[in-house]
Design an enzyme around this catalytic site. Sequence first.
Site, mmCIF file in Angstrom:
data_model
loop_
_atom_site.group_PDB
_atom_site.id
_atom_site.type_symbol
_atom_site.label_atom_id
_atom_site.label_comp_id
_atom_site.label_asym_id
_atom_site.label_seq_id
_atom_site.Cartn_x
_atom_site.Cartn_y
_atom_site.Cartn_z
ATOM 1 C CE1 TYR A 74 -30.623 -27.513 -44.920
ATOM 2 C CE2 TYR A 74 -31.350 -26.832 -47.103
ATOM 3 C CZ TYR A 74 -30.392 -26.829 -46.104
ATOM 4 O OH TYR A 74 -29.219 -26.145 -46.290
ATOM 5 C CG PHE A 126 -24.345 -2.275 -31.205
ATOM 6 C CD1 PHE A 126 -24.411 -2.067 -29.837
ATOM 7 C CD2 PHE A 126 -24.218 -3.574 -31.670
ATOM 8 C CE1 PHE A 126 -24.352 -3.139 -28.953
ATOM 9 C CE2 PHE A 126 -24.167 -4.652 -30.788
ATOM 10 C CZ PHE A 126 -24.235 -4.425 -29.430
ATOM 11 C CB THR A 127 -19.760 -3.833 -30.611
ATOM 12 O OG1 THR A 127 -20.936 -4.586 -30.305
ATOM 13 C CG2 THR A 127 -19.359 -2.999 -29.396
ATOM 14 C CG ASP A 217 -29.711 -1.825 -34.952
ATOM 15 O OD1 ASP A 217 -30.643 -2.595 -34.627
ATOM 16 O OD2 ASP A 217 -28.571 -1.917 -34.475
ATOM 17 C CE LYS A 260 -29.874 -7.159 -28.459
ATOM 18 N NZ LYS A 260 -29.021 -7.962 -29.367
ATOM 19 N NE ARG A 384 -20.929 -2.645 -24.462
ATOM 20 C CZ ARG A 384 -21.108 -3.641 -25.335
ATOM 21 N NH1 ARG A 384 -22.270 -3.870 -25.912
ATOM 22 N NH2 ARG A 384 -20.106 -4.421 -25.674
ATOM 23 C CG PHE A 451 -16.579 -6.089 -25.884
ATOM 24 C CD1 PHE A 451 -16.324 -5.469 -27.102
ATOM 25 C CD2 PHE A 451 -17.728 -6.841 -25.759
ATOM 26 C CE1 PHE A 451 -17.211 -5.608 -28.163
ATOM 27 C CE2 PHE A 451 -18.615 -6.988 -26.799
ATOM 28 C CZ PHE A 451 -18.351 -6.369 -28.015
HETATM 29 O O1 PLI Z 1 -26.607 -9.802 -30.753
HETATM 30 P P1 PLI Z 1 -27.212 -9.780 -32.107
HETATM 31 O O2 PLI Z 1 -26.289 -10.260 -33.153
HETATM 32 O O3 PLI Z 1 -28.546 -10.457 -32.170
HETATM 33 O O4 PLI Z 1 -27.569 -8.240 -32.436
HETATM 34 C C1 PLI Z 1 -26.582 -7.289 -32.644
HETATM 35 C C2 PLI Z 1 -27.070 -5.923 -32.212
HETATM 36 C C3 PLI Z 1 -27.360 -4.989 -33.151
HETATM 37 N N1 PLI Z 1 -27.790 -3.754 -32.801
HETATM 38 C C4 PLI Z 1 -27.953 -3.381 -31.516
HETATM 39 C C5 PLI Z 1 -28.435 -2.008 -31.209
HETATM 40 C C6 PLI Z 1 -27.691 -4.284 -30.512
HETATM 41 O O5 PLI Z 1 -27.885 -3.904 -29.245
HETATM 42 C C7 PLI Z 1 -27.213 -5.605 -30.843
HETATM 43 C C8 PLI Z 1 -26.861 -6.538 -29.858
HETATM 44 N N2 PLI Z 1 -26.775 -6.180 -28.602
HETATM 45 C C9 PLI Z 1 -26.316 -6.868 -27.578
HETATM 46 C C10 PLI Z 1 -25.804 -8.251 -27.689
HETATM 47 C C11 PLI Z 1 -26.331 -6.220 -26.290
HETATM 48 O O6 PLI Z 1 -25.966 -6.840 -25.279
HETATM 49 O O7 PLI Z 1 -26.739 -5.048 -26.236
#
Ligand code: PLI
Length: 459
Positions: A74, A126-127, A217, A260, A384, A451
Site C-alpha cells: 500500500y 483539450f477537453t 501538458d 500516450k 473532434r 461526446f
Molecule cells: O486520457 P487521460 O486522462 O490520460 O489524459 C488526458 C489528456 C490530456 N492532454 C491531452 C493533450 C490529451 O490528448 C489527453 C487525452 N487524450 C485522449 C484520451 C485522446 O484520445 O486524445
Amino acid sequence: MDMSKYPAEPFRIKVVEVPNILNREEREEAIKRAGYNTFLLDSQDCYIDLLTDSGTTAMSDKQWAGLMVGDEAYAGSKNWKRLEATVKEYYGFKHLVPTHQGRGAENLLSRIMIKEGDYVPGNMYFTTTRYHQEAQGATFVDVIIDEAHDSTIDIPFKGNIDLKKLEDLVNKVGADKIPYICLAVTVNLAGGQPVSMENIKAVRAFADKHNIKVFSDATRCVENSYFIKKREKGYENMEIKDILKEMMSYFDGCTMSGKKDCLVNIGGFLAMNDENMYTQARELVVVFEGMPSYGGLAGRDMEAMAIGITESVDYNYIEHRIEQVAYLGDRLREAGVPIVEPVGGHAVFLDARRFLDHLTQDEFPAQSLAAHLYVEAGVRSMERGIISAGRDKITGDHHRPKLELVRLTIPRRVYTYRHLDIVADGVINLYKKRDSIRGLKFVYEPPMLRFFNARFELI
Ligand code: PLI
C-alpha cells in the site's frame, strides 16, 4: 508509393489479437446500436481501431516482464521509487506524484493553482484539461497562433503560442489573474502539431517577466521532440532524450498522460519543481487518487511506465511512429482527400468541413463522417469538432470550433502499413461518394463531456 521513404517496423510481433471482421450489414447494425457515436461501438467489432492513441499501445516484452515485479504494497512500493527516479532522469523535474491518468494530474494542478475568476491561457484547448480549469472557476483563453485554426496552412510549428495574444490577455486581465500558462506539446486538437523550442523559450521569458508560471501538458512530448529534431535548426544532431530534457527545463512542471508517450495502457503523473506545490500535491493526491507512492496505480503499472519512458526516447521507435502516421497522410493527400496540413504526430485528421461541404456545422459533419467510415471499412475514428467542443458554460450555445475534424489516431506499435492501406482505401472510397452522406441530430445529449455518451440519429 515509394515505400523506401518509410522506416520498417523496428519490432517483431510476439502476441496477436484477433478482432471480429464484420460485413457491411453487420456494421450498419452496430453503428445504429451505438447511436452513431463511435465511442459506443464494441471494440471487438472494430477491425482497425483508430479511436485513440491513448492507452492503446502494445507494450514491449520488457514491460510485460516488468509487470511480474510489481510491488503491490500500500505504501512505499519499489516500483514507485523506480518511476520517480526515471521521471527525474528523463524529464528533469524535482518532484512528482503519480496519478491514474492525465486528467487526474490536471485535476490536482487546477485545484492547486487556480482561484475563482482566474484565466488560463493555452495553445488550444483539450477537453479534460479545459474541464478541470473551468471546474475550478477559471476561464480558458486560446492563445495558439491563428494558423492552427486553418487546416490548409502547412507550417512546421503550428502548435506555437502567439506571444501577442498572451500580451493582450495580460493587458486586459492583469498578470495576477493568470496563475499559469498551459503549454501543450504537441497540440492534439490542432492535428498533433508541434511547438518549437524557440517558442517555448519565448513563452518562458514572457512568463518570467510577468511572474506567471508555465506548466506543460507533456502528453505527447516525445513526439514533439522528434519534430524539433527534424525541423528546428540546431537540434538536428541532438538525441531525442536530450531535446526532451531541454524542453522540460523551461517549464515549472507538467501534467502527463502516460497512456500516450510513456507507452503504457494506464498511468500518469504531475511533476513540478516547487517545494510548496509538491506539499499541496501530496495532500490532494490522497483524496482523489491514492497514496503519493501509488496515485491510483498498481505497482506493476508504475514499473511498466518507467520502462516505457526509457523506450519512448529510442530513435528507431519514434522515427517509425511518426513516419507511419505521415504515410497515411501521404496516401490520403495523393487521392485529394482534405486533411489537416501538415500531418502531426499521433494522427491524421480528416477535414470534415471540406469533405462534407454540403452539410452545415449544425448537422455535425465530423460525427457523421466518423460513423460512415466505420460502416465503409470497419475503421473506428473519433469526432473532434462541434460535439467534442461542448457548450459555452454561460450562454449555453455550442462552442463552434473552426476545425471540424475526424481523427484517425494511430496506436503505438500496433498496426502495420498494410492496415493503414485499408484505412486509406476506405476513406478514399467514402470520399468518392461523399455527396450521399447525411448529417446527424442529437437524440441524447449529456451535460458534460458530451461526446463520450451522446446518441444521434440520421437526419
Ligand atoms: O486520457 P487521460 O486522462 O490520460 O489524459 C488526458 C489528456 C490530456 N492532454 C491531452 C493533450 C490529451 O490528448 C489527453 C487525452 N487524450 C485522449 C484520451 C485522446 O484520445 O486524445
